[in-house]
Write a protein that holds these residues in place. Structure first.
Motif, PDB file in Angstrom:
ATOM      1  N   VAL A   1       0.853  -1.189   0.000  1.00 22.25           N
ATOM      2  CA  VAL A   1       0.000   0.000   0.000  1.00 22.25           C
ATOM      3  C   VAL A   1       0.891   1.241   0.000  1.00 22.25           C
ATOM      4  N   VAL A   2       0.610   2.142  -0.930  1.00 28.86           N
ATOM      5  CA  VAL A   2       1.334   3.411  -1.017  1.00 28.86           C
ATOM      6  C   VAL A   2       0.442   4.505  -0.437  1.00 28.86           C
ATOM      7  N   SER A   3       0.945   5.227   0.555  1.00 30.95           N
ATOM      8  CA  SER A   3       0.190   6.320   1.173  1.00 30.95           C
ATOM      9  C   SER A   3       0.940   7.631   0.966  1.00 30.95           C
ATOM     10  N   GLU A   4       0.182   8.688   0.694  1.00 29.94           N
ATOM     11  CA  GLU A   4       0.768  10.009   0.477  1.00 29.94           C
ATOM     12  C   GLU A   4       0.095  11.016   1.396  1.00 29.94           C
ATOM     13  N   VAL A   5       0.753  12.150   1.585  1.00 34.34           N
ATOM     14  CA  VAL A   5       0.230  13.184   2.476  1.00 34.34           C
ATOM     15  C   VAL A   5      -0.906  13.934   1.785  1.00 34.34           C
ATOM     16  N   ARG A   6      -2.063  13.901   2.431  1.00 33.97           N
ATOM     17  CA  ARG A   6      -3.228  14.638   1.945  1.00 33.97           C
ATOM     18  C   ARG A   6      -3.850  15.351   3.144  1.00 33.97           C
ATOM     19  N   GLY A   7      -3.901  16.660   3.103  1.00 35.78           N
ATOM     20  CA  GLY A   7      -4.479  17.401   4.214  1.00 35.78           C
ATOM     21  C   GLY A   7      -3.774  17.175   5.523  1.00 35.78           C
ATOM     22  N   GLY A   8      -2.456  17.000   5.469  1.00 32.93           N
ATOM     23  CA  GLY A   8      -1.673  16.804   6.679  1.00 32.93           C
ATOM     24  C   GLY A   8      -1.699  15.395   7.229  1.00 32.93           C
TER      25      GLY A   8
ATOM     26  N   LEU B   1      -1.402  10.978   6.295  1.00 33.28           N
ATOM     27  CA  LEU B   1      -1.040   9.942   5.325  1.00 33.28           C
ATOM     28  C   LEU B   1      -2.298   9.202   4.895  1.00 33.28           C
ATOM     29  N   VAL B   2      -2.580   9.239   3.601  1.00 33.28           N
ATOM     30  CA  VAL B   2      -3.802   8.636   3.062  1.00 33.28           C
ATOM     31  C   VAL B   2      -3.414   7.626   1.974  1.00 33.28           C
ATOM     32  N   PRO B   3      -3.922   6.380   2.038  1.00 30.18           N
ATOM     33  CA  PRO B   3      -3.625   5.410   0.977  1.00 30.18           C
ATOM     34  C   PRO B   3      -4.067   5.928  -0.384  1.00 30.18           C
TER      35      PRO B   3
ATOM     36  N   ALA C   1       4.704   6.658   1.923  1.00 27.66           N
ATOM     37  CA  ALA C   1       4.950   5.616   2.921  1.00 27.66           C
ATOM     38  C   ALA C   1       4.454   4.283   2.381  1.00 27.66           C
ATOM     39  N   LEU C   2       5.155   3.226   2.751  1.00 26.21           N
ATOM     40  CA  LEU C   2       4.795   1.874   2.328  1.00 26.21           C
ATOM     41  C   LEU C   2       4.329   1.065   3.533  1.00 26.21           C
ATOM     42  N   SER C   3       3.302   0.268   3.308  1.00 29.79           N
ATOM     43  CA  SER C   3       2.829  -0.676   4.319  1.00 29.79           C
ATOM     44  C   SER C   3       2.227  -1.866   3.588  1.00 29.79           C
ATOM     45  N   LEU C   4       1.879  -2.911   4.335  1.00 34.76           N
ATOM     46  CA  LEU C   4       1.319  -4.115   3.725  1.00 34.76           C
ATOM     47  C   LEU C   4      -0.196  -4.111   3.843  1.00 34.76           C
ATOM     48  N   ALA C   5      -0.851  -4.408   2.745  1.00 38.47           N
ATOM     49  CA  ALA C   5      -2.314  -4.455   2.742  1.00 38.47           C
ATOM     50  C   ALA C   5      -2.805  -5.569   3.661  1.00 38.47           C
ATOM     51  N   GLY C   6      -3.802  -5.259   4.483  1.00 45.68           N
ATOM     52  CA  GLY C   6      -4.421  -6.258   5.328  1.00 45.68           C
ATOM     53  C   GLY C   6      -3.601  -6.703   6.508  1.00 45.68           C
ATOM     54  N   GLN C   7      -2.492  -6.009   6.780  1.00 43.92           N
ATOM     55  CA  GLN C   7      -1.633  -6.386   7.900  1.00 43.92           C
ATOM     56  C   GLN C   7      -1.412  -5.185   8.816  1.00 43.92           C
ATOM     57  N   GLN C   8      -1.276  -5.442  10.101  1.00 42.81           N
ATOM     58  CA  GLN C   8      -0.802  -4.390  10.983  1.00 42.81           C
ATOM     59  C   GLN C   8       0.640  -4.114  10.623  1.00 42.81           C
ATOM     60  N   CYS C   9       0.945  -2.867  10.305  1.00 48.53           N
ATOM     61  CA  CYS C   9       2.276  -2.595   9.779  1.00 48.53           C
ATOM     62  C   CYS C   9       2.630  -1.124   9.959  1.00 48.53           C
ATOM     63  N   GLN C  10       3.672  -0.863  10.712  1.00 53.69           N
ATOM     64  CA  GLN C  10       4.170   0.504  10.804  1.00 53.69           C
ATOM     65  C   GLN C  10       4.666   0.950   9.433  1.00 53.69           C
TER      66      GLN C  10
END
Length: 344
Positions: free
Chosen positions: A38-45, A47-49, A74-83
């Motif tokens: 999952v790629v998240s970017e800054v939107r309105g302050g 991090l939004v996928p 930011a990168l994280s794993l879909a469907g997983q708890q992930c910092q």
């Protein structure tokens, strides 16, 4: 029509000069075969996928962008708890990273980074952050490790992101912020992280500079001016009735006031209270007998606090007889020692 087509091609050619392909390729170990990034970017302050990237059977994934600006996501794993694992890419960079999903820590471990000084810097941060998560006894070492890392790479854009680790202790780490500002602003003047660091540094009244005048009402509504105390050594004390550390420090401030007031020491207390009654009651309860108490009762929006870049309290600014800033955030034994140097 031909002219329109030609114009379109010219515009596209001009844009391509500025927008360059930036590529991040990576490998992931430790995740299930059907994992997605999952790629998240800054939107309105926040991090939004914004995208989901497939990971092939060999754990490989690829992210491409056409951009003329630095990229942060930011990168994280879909469907997983992930910092989230943070990524900064510069235009035209081709960066390769190797990741391992630590299911025991719910985190992505960056084990290798190639083609980017920013990501190599982040790899070092990630290494001791993972180690401290693995071994909580190492948590106390993180601030020193972070400061050393940032100072050693103060011109990298990643430094402007990582220095915000110290945001809640900005006054203590002002010099580190300034080092990062001076290192990154010439290279990345339009980057949002750099602008933030620059704004934080610029908002602070530096040691050696003239103390800006504060003009605010006292509890009786009478206007008091900091500049009226010129000729005395003045401690500007930013506090509030609801601030427990401030109240805990007050007995020490009172003691030092009585010790040095006859030698030219004065206190100018700026309250970040919202309520007049609580402010007045705290002054009486703590025996703050000096006359210079001021507040516009606007809390964190206090004009005095904003003028001096105050983001946390207790906070102090010591001003010399000529109205120049001598020191910031002296309390307890440090404040006592400084006053001894001045008066004794």
């Amino acid at each position: 029509m031909k002219r329109l087509i030609l114009l379109t091609l010219l515009v596209a050619a001009m844009l391509s000069v500025h927008a360059q392909k930036t590529t991040l390729t990576g490998t992931l170990a430790g995740a299930t075969n059907d994992a997605k990034m999952v790629v998240s970017e800054v939107r309105g302050g926040k991090l939004v996928p914004t995208d989901t990237v497939a990971i092939d059977s060999r754990g490989r994934f690829k992210i491409e962008r056409q951009t003329a600006d630095e990229l942060f996501f930011a990168l994280s794993l879909a469907g997983q708890q992930c910092q989230p694992l943070h990524v900064i890419l510069l235009p035209r960079e081709r960066v390769e990273i190797s990741l391992r999903y630590r299911i025991d820590l719910a985190a992505l471990q960056l084990t290798d980074a190639r083609g980017s000084e920013n990501m190599r810097m982040y790899q070092k941060y990630n290494a001791f952050a993972i180690a401290a998560t693995d071994n909580p006894s190492l948590q106390s070492t993180i601030p020193d490790s972070m400061e050393t890392l940032i100072r050693n790479h103060s011109t990298e854009l990643m430094a402007a992101f990582l220095v915000t680790y110290f945001e809640s202790a900005f006054d203590q780490y002002y010099d580190l912020y300034k080092t990062v500002r001076d290192g990154t602003k010439p290279r990345y003047p339009n980057n949002e992280f750099v602008k933030h660091v620059d704004q934080r540094v610029s908002s602070v009244v530096a040691i050696g500079s003239e103390a800006p005048d504060i003009v605010l009402p006292d509890p009786d509504g009478v206007e008091r001016r900091l500049s009226d105390l010129r000729g005395k050594v003045v401690l500007i004390d930013f506090w509030a009735s609801w601030c427990r550390p401030c109240r805990a420090e007050n007995p020490n401030v009172v003691r030092l006031y009585h010790t040095y007031k006859e030698r030219g020491f004065e206190i100018f207390s700026v309250s970040l209270d919202n309520g007049r009654e609580a402010w007045i009651n705290a002054i009486k309860a703590d025996g703050l007998v000096w006359p210079n108490h001021v507040s516009d009762l606007r809390g964190w929006s206090s004009a005095g606090g904003r003028l001096y870049g105050i983001m946390s309290i207790p906070a102090t600014v010591l001003v010399d007889r000529n109205g120049k800033v001598l020191a910031r955030n002296l309390r307890g034994a440090q404040l006592e020692q400084k006053l001894k140097e001045i008066f004794e």
